[in-house]
Design a protein around this motif. Structure first.
Motif, PDB file in Angstrom:
ATOM      1  N   VAL A 139       0.842  -1.013   0.035  1.00  0.00           N
ATOM      2  CA  VAL A 139       0.001  -0.143  -0.111  1.00  0.00           C
ATOM      3  C   VAL A 139       0.904   1.206  -0.181  1.00  0.00           C
ATOM      4  CG1 VAL A 139      -1.893  -0.991   1.105  1.00  0.00           C
ATOM      5  CG2 VAL A 139      -0.140   0.147   2.669  1.00  0.00           C
ATOM      6  N   ASP A 140       2.025   0.984   0.172  1.00  0.00           N
ATOM      7  CA  ASP A 140       3.066   2.319   0.353  1.00  0.00           C
ATOM      8  C   ASP A 140       4.360   2.265  -0.437  1.00  0.00           C
ATOM      9  OD1 ASP A 140       2.996   5.194   1.411  1.00  0.00           O
ATOM     10  OD2 ASP A 140       4.459   4.523   2.682  1.00  0.00           O
ATOM     11  N   ALA A 141       5.305   1.430   0.324  1.00  0.00           N
ATOM     12  CA  ALA A 141       6.641   1.497   0.083  1.00  0.00           C
ATOM     13  C   ALA A 141       6.755   1.177  -1.497  1.00  0.00           C
ATOM     14  CB  ALA A 141       7.424   0.756   0.850  1.00  0.00           C
ATOM     15  N   ALA A 142       6.074   0.262  -2.070  1.00  0.00           N
ATOM     16  CA  ALA A 142       6.344  -0.159  -3.614  1.00  0.00           C
ATOM     17  C   ALA A 142       5.816   0.887  -4.546  1.00  0.00           C
ATOM     18  CB  ALA A 142       6.400  -1.743  -3.642  1.00  0.00           C
ATOM     19  N   ILE A 143       5.163   1.660  -4.114  1.00  0.00           N
ATOM     20  CA  ILE A 143       4.198   2.567  -5.055  1.00  0.00           C
ATOM     21  C   ILE A 143       4.887   4.125  -4.872  1.00  0.00           C
ATOM     22  CG2 ILE A 143       2.134   3.783  -5.632  1.00  0.00           C
ATOM     23  CD1 ILE A 143       0.907   0.900  -4.485  1.00  0.00           C
ATOM     24  N   GLY A 144       5.236   4.649  -6.173  1.00  0.00           N
ATOM     25  CA  GLY A 144       5.567   6.114  -5.896  1.00  0.00           C
ATOM     26  C   GLY A 144       7.068   6.337  -6.415  1.00  0.00           C
ATOM     27  N   GLY A 145       7.968   5.395  -6.398  1.00  0.00           N
ATOM     28  CA  GLY A 145       9.054   5.549  -6.691  1.00  0.00           C
ATOM     29  C   GLY A 145      10.368   6.159  -5.746  1.00  0.00           C
ATOM     30  N   LYS A 146       9.847   6.127  -4.667  1.00  0.00           N
ATOM     31  CA  LYS A 146      10.786   6.596  -3.437  1.00  0.00           C
ATOM     32  C   LYS A 146      11.797   5.289  -3.290  1.00  0.00           C
ATOM     33  CE  LYS A 146       8.789  10.520  -0.849  1.00  0.00           C
ATOM     34  NZ  LYS A 146       8.333  10.728   0.433  1.00  0.00           N
ATOM     35  N   ASN A 147      13.151   5.487  -3.389  1.00  0.00           N
ATOM     36  CA  ASN A 147      13.991   4.601  -3.340  1.00  0.00           C
ATOM     37  C   ASN A 147      15.204   4.903  -2.564  1.00  0.00           C
ATOM     38  OD1 ASN A 147      12.498   2.753  -5.254  1.00  0.00           O
ATOM     39  ND2 ASN A 147      13.267   4.056  -6.605  1.00  0.00           N
ATOM     40  N   VAL A 241      -5.377   5.703  -4.272  1.00  0.00           N
ATOM     41  CA  VAL A 241      -5.281   7.105  -3.472  1.00  0.00           C
ATOM     42  C   VAL A 241      -3.885   7.256  -3.709  1.00  0.00           C
ATOM     43  CG1 VAL A 241      -5.073   8.130  -1.363  1.00  0.00           C
ATOM     44  CG2 VAL A 241      -7.009   6.632  -1.812  1.00  0.00           C
ATOM     45  N   LYS A 242      -2.923   6.319  -3.414  1.00  0.00           N
ATOM     46  CA  LYS A 242      -1.509   6.947  -3.538  1.00  0.00           C
ATOM     47  C   LYS A 242      -1.028   6.997  -5.001  1.00  0.00           C
ATOM     48  CE  LYS A 242       3.001   6.316  -2.040  1.00  0.00           C
ATOM     49  NZ  LYS A 242       4.164   5.684  -1.439  1.00  0.00           N
ATOM     50  N   ALA A 243      -1.727   6.320  -6.122  1.00  0.00           N
ATOM     51  CA  ALA A 243      -1.425   6.835  -7.376  1.00  0.00           C
ATOM     52  C   ALA A 243      -1.738   8.078  -7.590  1.00  0.00           C
ATOM     53  CB  ALA A 243      -2.060   5.668  -8.262  1.00  0.00           C
ATOM     54  N   TYR A 251       7.304  14.823  -7.191  1.00  0.00           N
ATOM     55  CA  TYR A 251       8.445  14.933  -6.414  1.00  0.00           C
ATOM     56  C   TYR A 251       8.228  15.620  -5.086  1.00  0.00           C
ATOM     57  CZ  TYR A 251      10.732  13.658 -10.815  1.00  0.00           C
ATOM     58  OH  TYR A 251      11.168  12.668 -11.653  1.00  0.00           O
ATOM     59  N   GLU A 252       7.200  15.327  -4.655  1.00  0.00           N
ATOM     60  CA  GLU A 252       6.734  16.118  -2.979  1.00  0.00           C
ATOM     61  C   GLU A 252       7.075  17.453  -2.910  1.00  0.00           C
ATOM     62  OE1 GLU A 252       7.644  13.028  -0.011  1.00  0.00           O
ATOM     63  OE2 GLU A 252       8.220  14.777   1.370  1.00  0.00           O
ATOM     64  N   LYS A 253       6.502  18.381  -3.783  1.00  0.00           N
ATOM     65  CA  LYS A 253       6.686  19.667  -3.601  1.00  0.00           C
ATOM     66  C   LYS A 253       5.524  20.261  -2.849  1.00  0.00           C
ATOM     67  CE  LYS A 253      10.369  19.894  -6.356  1.00  0.00           C
ATOM     68  NZ  LYS A 253      11.551  19.731  -5.502  1.00  0.00           N
ATOM     69  N   GLU A 255       1.502  18.215  -2.322  1.00  0.00           N
ATOM     70  CA  GLU A 255       0.374  17.469  -1.860  1.00  0.00           C
ATOM     71  C   GLU A 255       1.087  16.106  -1.376  1.00  0.00           C
ATOM     72  OE1 GLU A 255      -2.581  16.373  -4.666  1.00  0.00           O
ATOM     73  OE2 GLU A 255      -3.869  14.994  -3.387  1.00  0.00           O
ATOM     74  N   ARG A 256       1.959  15.561  -1.823  1.00  0.00           N
ATOM     75  CA  ARG A 256       2.714  14.194  -1.414  1.00  0.00           C
ATOM     76  C   ARG A 256       3.214  14.241  -0.212  1.00  0.00           C
ATOM     77  NH1 ARG A 256       6.766  10.169  -5.131  1.00  0.00           N
ATOM     78  NH2 ARG A 256       6.389   8.616  -3.178  1.00  0.00           N
ATOM     79  N   ARG A 257       3.500  15.436   0.309  1.00  0.00           N
ATOM     80  CA  ARG A 257       3.989  15.499   1.816  1.00  0.00           C
ATOM     81  C   ARG A 257       2.781  15.096   2.732  1.00  0.00           C
ATOM     82  NH1 ARG A 257       5.923  21.723   1.008  1.00  0.00           N
ATOM     83  NH2 ARG A 257       8.023  21.163   0.160  1.00  0.00           N
ATOM     84  N   LYS A 258       1.633  14.941   2.417  1.00  0.00           N
ATOM     85  CA  LYS A 258       0.574  14.431   3.267  1.00  0.00           C
ATOM     86  C   LYS A 258       0.736  12.920   3.562  1.00  0.00           C
ATOM     87  CE  LYS A 258      -3.084  17.561   1.598  1.00  0.00           C
ATOM     88  NZ  LYS A 258      -4.399  17.818   0.920  1.00  0.00           N
ATOM     89  N   LEU A 259       1.587  12.349   2.668  1.00  0.00           N
ATOM     90  CA  LEU A 259       1.601  10.606   2.931  1.00  0.00           C
ATOM     91  C   LEU A 259       2.672  10.432   3.970  1.00  0.00           C
ATOM     92  CD1 LEU A 259       1.997   9.645  -0.992  1.00  0.00           C
ATOM     93  CD2 LEU A 259       0.074   8.907   0.844  1.00  0.00           C
ATOM     94  N   ASN A 260       3.173  11.566   4.382  1.00  0.00           N
ATOM     95  CA  ASN A 260       4.101  11.593   5.494  1.00  0.00           C
ATOM     96  C   ASN A 260       3.408  11.746   6.971  1.00  0.00           C
ATOM     97  OD1 ASN A 260       6.479  11.318   3.674  1.00  0.00           O
ATOM     98  ND2 ASN A 260       6.373  13.563   3.797  1.00  0.00           N
ATOM     99  N   LEU A 261       2.070  11.713   6.826  1.00  0.00           N
ATOM    100  CA  LEU A 261       1.227  11.777   8.101  1.00  0.00           C
ATOM    101  C   LEU A 261       1.889  10.792   9.167  1.00  0.00           C
ATOM    102  CD1 LEU A 261      -1.452  12.649   9.742  1.00  0.00           C
ATOM    103  CD2 LEU A 261      -2.452  10.758   8.571  1.00  0.00           C
TER     104      LEU A 261
END
Ligand code: GLY
Length: 376
Positions: A139-147, A241-243, A251-253, A255-261
């Motif tokens: 649901v999180d780590a393997a989606i979105g390209g942060k490695n 939702v994550k997609a 690049y987390e400028k 809205e993506r910061r919200k995933l750091n809740l």
């Protein structure tokens, strides 16, 4: 097979497929590929089954597939390092992987993070994809390209944002998870629905219901099988939702910061737990659950959420088997929070909760956050 697309600038940058058995991953590839598999040693036999299905089928809808090698790696938060990434690159070189080779990672979030990073730097970048085997990674780590990998005491300090060609979600590996590993993933899934909830299907409430039932059962594998259909629906909804968020802000400028809740608190708790200051054994997901409760308390005390939000979340999380209490005094976490790589100009982008399904980015200095949380 269900499919989601992550897009950027009008272009598809990554796909998410959700199927049934693990062997269906064959259908996710496009074209002819020589595949190298990197896997967590704990799921080596699953990776072996994937390799056998790929090699037995030999061909998918659009080309020829061949697995040329499998690299099992030891995986832990302490081994999530540049050294392990370089070791994966060493093995790729030994096996003569070239610039057209394809790296498939099979494992949890630590494995997919390290493999994605290794693939991103090998010969200036080869293509890669993920078969996440834990709920947290699905649901999180393997989606979105942060490695990324940990560096000194900083979590995920070195890394890249580079998208996998695809992420394949199968319920099969989840059946072998221990209760603790499963619970760890619950926190990221609930987090997603606290950020964005579909009011019609009320995914947050459905998730609490399913997780409570699984937590109460004495046979987790059996219970995951019993609830498999609903679980798959929730995993797909969370992935969706994550997609959407990653498509809008890769690049987390913003809205993506919200995933750091919950993650500023969570990383501080993990840092304290792993720093030798304490012997507490706290998984990432458990730390995220604790962090979300702190974020909810901060939201209430800052006047952004109605009284009772934190207590309600605490009750739900406990039913799901998640921890809710800070294992260290708040004051002692402040220093660790300031180390968060999300800190900018002395302030941290805290993610505060207005209500379930709606969060906001709120910039605060750590000492102000602690002062507000300390209010009676
Ligand atoms: N795990 C948070 C993100 O991918 O942005």
């Amino acid at each position: 097979m269900k499919e989601l697309e992550i897009k950027s600038g009008g272009r598809v940058i990554s796909k998410i497929f959700a199927g049934a058995g693990i062997s269906e991953v064959v259908d996710c590839f496009e074209g002819t590929e020589t595949v190298y598999i990197v896997c967590d040693r704990k799921v080596e036999s699953l990776a072996g089954s994937i390799a056998s299905s790929i090699n037995a089928s030999g061909i998918n809808h659009s080309g020829t597939l061949h697995v040329a090698g499998i690299m099992p790696v030891e995986v832990s938060e302490d081994l999530k390092t540049m050294e392990t990434v370089l070791r994966i690159n060493d093995r790729l070189l030994e096996m003569n992987a070239d610039r057209n080779s394809f790296l498939l990672a099979v494992g949890g979030g630590i494995t997919t993070d390290m493999a994605g990073f290794a693939a991103s730097i090998y010969k200036r970048g080869i293509r890669f994809a993920f078969v996440p085997t834990t709920l947290l990674a699905q649901v999180d780590a393997a989606i979105g390209g942060k490695n990324g990998v940990n560096f000194h005491s900083y979590k995920n300090m070195l890394g890249v944002i580079r998208q996998p060609e695809f992420t394949y979600l199968s319920p099969q590996p989840l059946e072998t998870l221990s209760m603790r590993d499963f619970i760890s993933g619950e926190a990221e899934l609930l987090k997603t629905f606290i950020i964005e909830n579909n009011l019609e299907s009320d995914n947050y409430v459905s998730a609490v219901r399913v997780f409570s039932a699984i937590h109460e059962s004495s046979d987790i594998s059996e219970s995951i099988r019993t609830h498999s259909a609903k679980l798959q629906e929730l995993i797909f909804a969370a992935a969706s939702v994550k997609a959407g968020i990653v498509s809008r802000d890769q690049y987390e400028k913003g809205e993506r910061r919200k995933l750091n809740l919950g993650h500023t608190f969570a990383h501080a708790v993990e840092w304290m737990a792993h720093s030798g200051l304490s012997e507490q054994d706290i998984s990432h997901g458990e730390a995220v659950a604790i962090g979300i409760i702190q974020a909810a308390k901060l939201s209430e005390k800052a006047g952004l959420a109605e009284q009772g939000l934190a207590a309600g979340l605490e009750e739900d999380f406990k039913k799901c088997g998640l921890p809710v209490d800070l294992p260290f005094p708040l004051d002692s976490l402040a220093g660790a929070m300031a180390k968060d790589k999300k800190a900018e100009g002395g302030k941290i982008h805290f993610i505060l909760i207005k209500c379930i399904g709606s969060v906001m980015i709120y910039d605060l200095a750590v000492e102000d956050a602690v002062r507000i949380l300390d209010r009676k």
